[in-house]
Write an enzyme that holds these catalytic residues in place. Sequence first.
Site, short mmCIF file in Angstrom:
data_model
loop_
_atom_site.label_atom_id
_atom_site.label_comp_id
_atom_site.label_asym_id
_atom_site.label_seq_id
_atom_site.Cartn_x
_atom_site.Cartn_y
_atom_site.Cartn_z
N GLU A 264 77.61 37.07 76.03
CA GLU A 264 78.10 38.38 75.62
C GLU A 264 77.00 38.99 74.76
O GLU A 264 76.78 38.56 73.63
CB GLU A 264 79.41 38.23 74.85
CG GLU A 264 80.19 39.53 74.74
CD GLU A 264 79.98 40.23 73.42
OE1 GLU A 264 79.13 41.15 73.38
OE2 GLU A 264 80.63 39.88 72.44
N CYS A 298 79.14 45.43 69.20
CA CYS A 298 78.53 45.76 70.50
C CYS A 298 79.45 46.59 71.38
O CYS A 298 79.00 47.17 72.37
CB CYS A 298 78.12 44.48 71.22
SG CYS A 298 79.47 43.30 71.38
#
Length: 496
Positions: A264, A298
């Site tokens: 990720e 993010c």
Amino acid sequence: MIGGQHGGQGQRLFIGGEWVEPAGGHYEVVNPADESVVGLAPEASPGQVLEAAAAAAEAFEGWSRTRPEQRAAVLDRAADIIQREFEPWAELARAETGAPTAIARGMQVGVGVSRFRRYAKGALEPVERGLPPQVTEAGPMGRAAVLGALEVRQPVGVVTCITSYNNPWANPAGKVAPALAMGNTVVVKPAPQDPLSVFRMAAALEEAGVPRGVVNVVGGQAVEVGEAAVASPHVDMVSFTGSTAVGQRIAEVCGRSMKRQLMELGGKGAAVVFEDADLDAAVAGIGTTFSFYSGQICTAPTRVIVQRAVYERLVEKLTAYLGHMKVGAPAAKGTVVGPVISAAHRDRVEAYVELGRKEGARLAHGGSRPVVDGAPGRGFYVAPTLLVDCTSDMRVVREEIFGPVVVVVPFEGGEDEAVALANDSDYGLLSYVWSGDAARAFRVARRLRAGGVGVNTIGRNMEAPFGGFKRSGVGRDVGSYALHAYSEVQSIVWAG
């Protein structure tokens, strides 16, 4: 002793069920809000990391063969212990990360508890699925037969979990809990900026009765520590959350021995706002970029792509919204935006703001270092900053800043132009669409090259798959998808 911490002597490593003195000594963990020392974190040697991986490999056979109910019970007990220690551990998370109190409590420790609860249930999910039988004619491979088949999910083995600094509870819990639920063993390497919370998680698992070697936590600032955790021949899979650049280096090492990966990575989320959108709702959603972890997230909609007809109104509303966001000490009442993680990161974010000015962006809000009451001149604070009149070729539009900075890009045309601008990125984690026309919003959402799209919301369904397109990552987790990520699929075929 709580979690291997001895007063002023510092935190110990957790290897093979023992709290072990770090070979490299200790280093100071600094509170981003006031630059005080939170505690002493351990600096493992590469050799100790390899010992941790070997301990995990030795424990794998026994743990992988335990009944699912046993694994579920351990995870549930760990959640009970974290809940019991909620207040002091939330205070530690706040001190390590600089997150405001509400985030440290609800989005860090609170989410950590909920993820252990979720995967206690996940350990009980079926791992076998019968497939339709197949009739085969007699031939070179044997007699005619009816062949049955079974799909079985098996644990991968030893998983190295390398976690991010922006959430030292939710992120490691989201890796460790599903990995353990599936019968894997783990080596956890927390971010060096705020590792102490992760050792508390290990202490909770130890008290919950996890067998020796099933969970190991190492740490350190040296690059060699992380490299050993990835390269160890005992490691079968690496689960990493962090920057795309580091993820690419990890992937190269994993490729040499075909280690499984769950990555990720970075994001530069596009928020597409059409002229018929509820602008107040869009502004509230985009505004969370600045507040959550001070933009160190993010999944944030940091790249606003807005139709020209409502461009000025959106900028005006977003500027006013920022004017009411208090930048302050994490423990202070009313604080919305706390500090970023370090002085180096503060300097990096400020350099991007200056770069945006030089590239021709207009500064609509922020841009100067804030002075926080009670800590003048101390702490790593960045003012929420809004850069407008941007174009898609600017570096501030294309690169992940990972701070409380949002850029706004206008578009003149319709859906095609909006989609082209949104997809003009190396990243593809989460994007967003705001429109009063639900059909158009969903039509545009399906065209976006992103692992997830929010339609008129920044909310996330925590059973929906999470992960990125392009350089935003590899694989999917969250919900049952995390259980799948930490498993291999085996087929068993028999003749009926």
